[in-house]
Enzyme design. Sequence first.
Site, PDB file in Angstrom:
ATOM      1  N   ARG A  87      30.668   4.202  61.388  1.00  0.00           N
ATOM      2  CA  ARG A  87      31.545   4.556  62.514  1.00  0.00           C
ATOM      3  C   ARG A  87      32.735   3.600  62.622  1.00  0.00           C
ATOM      4  O   ARG A  87      33.801   3.998  63.087  1.00  0.00           O
ATOM      5  CB  ARG A  87      30.764   4.540  63.825  1.00  0.00           C
TER       6      ARG A  87
ATOM      7  N   LYS B 269      11.390  19.756  67.038  1.00  0.00           N
ATOM      8  CA  LYS B 269      11.116  20.606  68.188  1.00  0.00           C
ATOM      9  C   LYS B 269      12.034  21.804  68.346  1.00  0.00           C
ATOM     10  O   LYS B 269      13.250  21.676  68.303  1.00  0.00           O
ATOM     11  CB  LYS B 269      11.225  19.771  69.462  1.00  0.00           C
TER      12      LYS B 269
ATOM     13  N   GLY C 227      21.984  12.318  63.665  1.00  0.00           N
ATOM     14  CA  GLY C 227      21.490  11.037  63.152  1.00  0.00           C
ATOM     15  C   GLY C 227      20.526  11.155  61.983  1.00  0.00           C
ATOM     16  O   GLY C 227      20.780  10.645  60.898  1.00  0.00           O
TER      17      GLY C 227
ATOM     18  N   GLY D 258      24.575  13.626  69.086  1.00  0.00           N
ATOM     19  CA  GLY D 258      24.537  14.565  70.220  1.00  0.00           C
ATOM     20  C   GLY D 258      25.776  15.441  70.305  1.00  0.00           C
ATOM     21  O   GLY D 258      25.678  16.643  70.600  1.00  0.00           O
TER      22      GLY D 258
HETATM   23  C1  3PG Z   1      25.780   8.119  70.171  1.00  0.00           C
HETATM   24  O1  3PG Z   1      25.459   7.107  69.556  1.00  0.00           O
HETATM   25  O2  3PG Z   1      25.171   9.203  70.063  1.00  0.00           O
HETATM   26  C2  3PG Z   1      27.033   8.077  70.988  1.00  0.00           C
HETATM   27  O3  3PG Z   1      27.619   6.827  70.886  1.00  0.00           O
HETATM   28  C3  3PG Z   1      26.738   8.436  72.429  1.00  0.00           C
HETATM   29  O4  3PG Z   1      25.887   7.494  73.011  1.00  0.00           O
HETATM   30  P1  3PG Z   1      25.081   7.885  74.310  1.00  0.00           P
HETATM   31  O5  3PG Z   1      24.048   8.900  73.883  1.00  0.00           O
HETATM   32  O6  3PG Z   1      24.460   6.616  74.828  1.00  0.00           O
HETATM   33  O7  3PG Z   1      26.054   8.486  75.305  1.00  0.00           O
END
Ligand code: 3PG
Length: 398
Positions: A36, A197, A354, A377
């Site tokens: 990142r 899931k 991830g 996310g």
């Molecule tokens: C992540 O690592 O998915 C992003 O930086 C968002 O982080 P967060 O889920 O704590 O908002």
Amino acid sequence: MAWKTLDDMDLEGKRVLVRVDINVPVVDGMVTDSTRIRRLKPTVRDIFAAGGKPMLLSHFGRPAGERRANLSLQQLIPTLERAFEAPVVFAADCIGPAAEAAANALAPGQVLLLENTRFHGEETKNDPDLAKAMARLGEVYCNDAFSAAHRAHSSTEALARLLPACVGRLMQVELEALEAALGDPRRPVTAVVGGAKVSSKLELLSNLITRVDNLIIGGGMANTFLAAKGFPIGISLAERLMMDTANEIMQRATELGCTIVLPSDIVVAHKLDSDAPYETLPADQCPDDAMILDAGPDSIDRITKVFEDSRTLIWNGPLGAFEVEPFDTATNAAALKAAALTRAGQLTSVAGGGDTVSALNASGAGNDFSYISTAGGAFLEWMEGKTLPGVAALNDAA
Ligand code: 3PG
Ligand code: MG
């Protein structure tokens, strides 16, 4: 898409507030994956080239309004300096007199790193006053944090409405790649969705069946679908309460002309252990005391044939229990096939999330995908068809 890019902005002599996502994994004080950070280089480079002064805003972890030394961004300075090949100066807050003084003192060629935005509890509430205090530091706002664009926070949303705003290079590439995969893609389009899931990916599956031609389901989720078809699944990881939902998804997919591909054969063992004896069986023959841990060779054949007939592939989630060998076999084989087709110019392949990224990198296929998102996310929410507040704010600003 309406948003502006760095090319549309006058940056000469300007202080540019860049929202980045340097929420990188750190173990014992060491950054274990700097992707990142490294991917921010083009943004910093182009701001310098246009005569601007980059000032980085980011969250780090979830300190929930508390100043926690272990979540200070200061520890990332050496990694940032290496990635940007430029000196990084630090301000111990992201607003207030110290930050303003540092911003005003910033020399050309330097990067200013502002302290963790989440040390202010107002950040995650999208508080307008916090955004105003941030806006005082700069003259232009650049959002390069696609992986945090699913959060409506002061630094990702409210701030975009207070200054001339644009996307950074990383976010621009992310948005273009995702648009190419799901916006107006080359068809046929195939999605691979894996992971544990069904319940956490319900919206994703429901959206994808309306958009893709083939949906390949793998991992623990596939067990729930196999159970829904009436197949025995032994002691496999599955969500028995989601079986009706799985049936509804399969039925709706048929109506929509989306082909769902489930494992035709399975690799089973008595426990999730690389030393455990395992065997390959037809998908409807899981023994009572065994668990399904991967898709078998016939499934891999079918999956690779679907890939060969596809022009676009979007991938989220591993096909099996990829952390434990040999149950990474289907994930690796499919990933390598997708990489080869991409190299041959036959396939546009985009992956994110991830686990997905670590699985693809472990298979050695990661480098050959058309695009691998830095987002977890946010990638998922984008695939779900949701509007990301960080992107929407830039569109509105433009
Ligand atoms: C992540 O690592 O998915 C992003 O930086 C968002 O982080 P967060 O889920 O704590 O908002
Ligand atoms: Mg997260």
